[in-house]
Design an enzyme around this catalytic site. Sequence first.
Site, PDB file in Angstrom:
ATOM      1  N   SER A 168       0.854  -1.193   0.000  1.00 46.67           N
ATOM      2  CA  SER A 168       0.000   0.000   0.000  1.00 46.67           C
ATOM      3  C   SER A 168       0.885   1.236   0.000  1.00 46.67           C
ATOM      4  CB  SER A 168      -0.867   0.002   1.264  1.00 46.67           C
ATOM      5  OG  SER A 168      -1.449   1.270   1.461  1.00 46.67           O
ATOM      6  N   TYR A 176      -2.019  -1.879  10.138  1.00 46.07           N
ATOM      7  CA  TYR A 176      -2.107  -2.027   8.676  1.00 46.07           C
ATOM      8  C   TYR A 176      -0.775  -1.621   8.031  1.00 46.07           C
ATOM      9  CZ  TYR A 176      -4.112  -1.400   3.956  1.00 46.07           C
ATOM     10  OH  TYR A 176      -4.385  -1.466   2.596  1.00 46.07           O
TER      11      TYR A 176
HETATM   12  N1  LIG Z   1      -8.817  -0.161  -1.468  1.00 46.51           N
HETATM   13  C1  LIG Z   1      -7.789   0.578  -1.088  1.00 46.51           C
HETATM   14  O1  LIG Z   1      -7.912   1.781  -0.831  1.00 46.51           O
HETATM   15  C2  LIG Z   1      -6.412  -0.055  -0.982  1.00 46.51           C
HETATM   16  C3  LIG Z   1      -5.286   0.786  -1.009  1.00 46.51           C
HETATM   17  C4  LIG Z   1      -4.019   0.206  -0.927  1.00 46.51           C
HETATM   18  C5  LIG Z   1      -3.883  -1.167  -0.820  1.00 46.51           C
HETATM   19  N2  LIG Z   1      -5.002  -1.946  -0.793  1.00 46.51           N
HETATM   20  C6  LIG Z   1      -4.820  -3.398  -0.707  1.00 46.51           C
HETATM   21  O2  LIG Z   1      -5.343  -3.979  -1.885  1.00 46.51           O
HETATM   22  C7  LIG Z   1      -5.678  -5.340  -1.631  1.00 46.51           C
HETATM   23  C8  LIG Z   1      -7.042  -5.670  -2.217  1.00 46.51           C
HETATM   24  O3  LIG Z   1      -8.040  -4.980  -1.484  1.00 46.51           O
HETATM   25  P1  LIG Z   1      -9.348  -4.347  -2.181  1.00 46.51           P
HETATM   26  O4  LIG Z   1      -9.152  -2.889  -2.235  1.00 46.51           O
HETATM   27  O5  LIG Z   1      -9.663  -5.074  -3.426  1.00 46.51           O
HETATM   28  O6  LIG Z   1     -10.448  -4.648  -1.046  1.00 46.51           O
HETATM   29  P2  LIG Z   1     -11.631  -5.716  -0.959  1.00 46.51           P
HETATM   30  O7  LIG Z   1     -12.099  -5.674   0.443  1.00 46.51           O
HETATM   31  O8  LIG Z   1     -12.625  -5.470  -2.037  1.00 46.51           O
HETATM   32  O9  LIG Z   1     -10.912  -7.106  -1.294  1.00 46.51           O
HETATM   33  C9  LIG Z   1     -10.163  -7.836  -0.358  1.00 46.51           C
HETATM   34  C10 LIG Z   1     -10.527  -9.303  -0.506  1.00 46.51           C
HETATM   35  O10 LIG Z   1      -9.712 -10.079   0.389  1.00 46.51           O
HETATM   36  C11 LIG Z   1     -10.527 -11.104   0.927  1.00 46.51           C
HETATM   37  N3  LIG Z   1      -9.907 -11.586   2.170  1.00 46.51           N
HETATM   38  C12 LIG Z   1      -9.875 -10.972   3.379  1.00 46.51           C
HETATM   39  N4  LIG Z   1      -9.236 -11.727   4.267  1.00 46.51           N
HETATM   40  C13 LIG Z   1      -8.826 -12.841   3.617  1.00 46.51           C
HETATM   41  C14 LIG Z   1      -8.101 -14.004   4.001  1.00 46.51           C
HETATM   42  N5  LIG Z   1      -7.677 -14.176   5.268  1.00 46.51           N
HETATM   43  N6  LIG Z   1      -7.859 -14.960   3.075  1.00 46.51           N
HETATM   44  C15 LIG Z   1      -8.303 -14.814   1.798  1.00 46.51           C
HETATM   45  N7  LIG Z   1      -8.995 -13.739   1.383  1.00 46.51           N
HETATM   46  C16 LIG Z   1      -9.250 -12.762   2.279  1.00 46.51           C
HETATM   47  C17 LIG Z   1     -11.882 -10.437   1.118  1.00 46.51           C
HETATM   48  O11 LIG Z   1     -12.939 -11.377   1.255  1.00 46.51           O
HETATM   49  C18 LIG Z   1     -11.979  -9.602  -0.151  1.00 46.51           C
HETATM   50  O12 LIG Z   1     -12.581 -10.311  -1.205  1.00 46.51           O
HETATM   51  C19 LIG Z   1      -5.557  -5.509  -0.112  1.00 46.51           C
HETATM   52  O13 LIG Z   1      -4.305  -6.109   0.185  1.00 46.51           O
HETATM   53  C20 LIG Z   1      -5.566  -4.089   0.408  1.00 46.51           C
HETATM   54  O14 LIG Z   1      -4.929  -3.960   1.653  1.00 46.51           O
HETATM   55  C21 LIG Z   1      -6.260  -1.417  -0.878  1.00 46.51           C
END
Ligand SMILES: NC(=O)c1ccc[n+]([C@@H]2O[C@H](COP(=O)([O-])OP(=O)(O)OC[C@H]3O[C@@H](n4cnc5c(N)ncnc54)[C@H](O)[C@@H]3O)[C@@H](O)[C@H]2O)c1
Length: 279
Positions: free
Chosen positions: A154, A167
């Site tokens: 991130s 986080y």
């Molecule tokens: N959305 C943002 O603003 C943002 C910014 C920077 C980084 N990220 C990172 O991007 C990645 C994807 O997140 P996103 O934005 O698509 O959010 P999201 O919540 O839509 O997707 C995350 C997915 O991970 C799954 N998940 C959670 N815990 C799990 C586990 N223990 N095992 C398997 N699956 C699991 C959830 O069910 C969900 O489908 C994450 O690593 C998040 O930290 C997100």
Amino acid sequence: MGQLDGRVAFITGGARGQGRAHALALAAEGADIVVADSCADVPVLGYPMATEEQLAETVKLVEELGVRARGVVMDARDTAQVDDAVAGTIAEFGRLDILLANHGIVDFSTVEKTSDESWSTIIDTNLTGIFKTIRAVLPRMREQRYGRIVATSSMGARQTAPNLGHYIAAKWGVIGLVKTTALEVAGDGITVNAICPGAVGTDLFFNQPTYDIFCPDLENPTREQFQQRLDDLDYGLNGVRYLEPEDVSRTILYLVTDRGLISGQVAEIGLLGPARGIY
Ligand SMILES: NC(=O)c1ccc[n+]([C@@H]2O[C@H](COP(=O)([O-])OP(=O)(O)OC[C@H]3O[C@@H](n4cnc5c(N)ncnc54)[C@H](O)[C@@H]3O)[C@@H](O)[C@H]2O)c1
């Protein structure tokens, strides 16, 4: 002819959000896709995880692109579930070329107020779960003398932000893990990189705990009030308040189609936002 014809990709957290977008981007280039997701809510978190219906929908959308797809319910925190899912992928598809260790969760509190449960849940999921998936795919990738691994960190691990100590500690940890693994497999045909997206418009960003942290002066702020707050703060980069998942997929595609010269690197995409003591 796609750039990934004959390749097999394993994507964690692939039921929705960025994972789904990455699955579709890689499938459009010809890769067969396994999407793994826990599909289960986590008690300490104030927003829902993906559902099995969403996982099935991702599989359907991928198949519509003319490649093979499989959905697996798998908690990345659980060693046996991860190892089984990887073994099942290799048994069914015959190989495993690409790992997108993408799953992740968020929770908000100052370091002072973070409970043991919140700390452990975030670290177990966002760091240990990434480690377990990378560890599981390496033997096969070494055997094949080919592998492309991208772990999702991130911009919080480049810029930091308050209220996200667990986080951000996990996301910094992912970068350390990626750089170490990249060195250990250099020479085996495997690359290992991290991507650091800024805010992305998924359920991890659009949820009540995020609205609450951005709008502490409002009672039960709505999505519309949150979006207004982003405008008021001039949050984001060049007037773009948050990335679309597909913006991140383009960088992923670049990294997994590279011929093996980019490894141990960190790709930053978009700013997290101005650090105004909020997020
Ligand atoms: N959305 C943002 O603003 C943002 C910014 C920077 C980084 N990220 C990172 O991007 C990645 C994807 O997140 P996103 O934005 O698509 O959010 P999201 O919540 O839509 O997707 C995350 C997915 O991970 C799954 N998940 C959670 N815990 C799990 C586990 N223990 N095992 C398997 N699956 C699991 C959830 O069910 C969900 O489908 C994450 O690593 C998040 O930290 C997100």
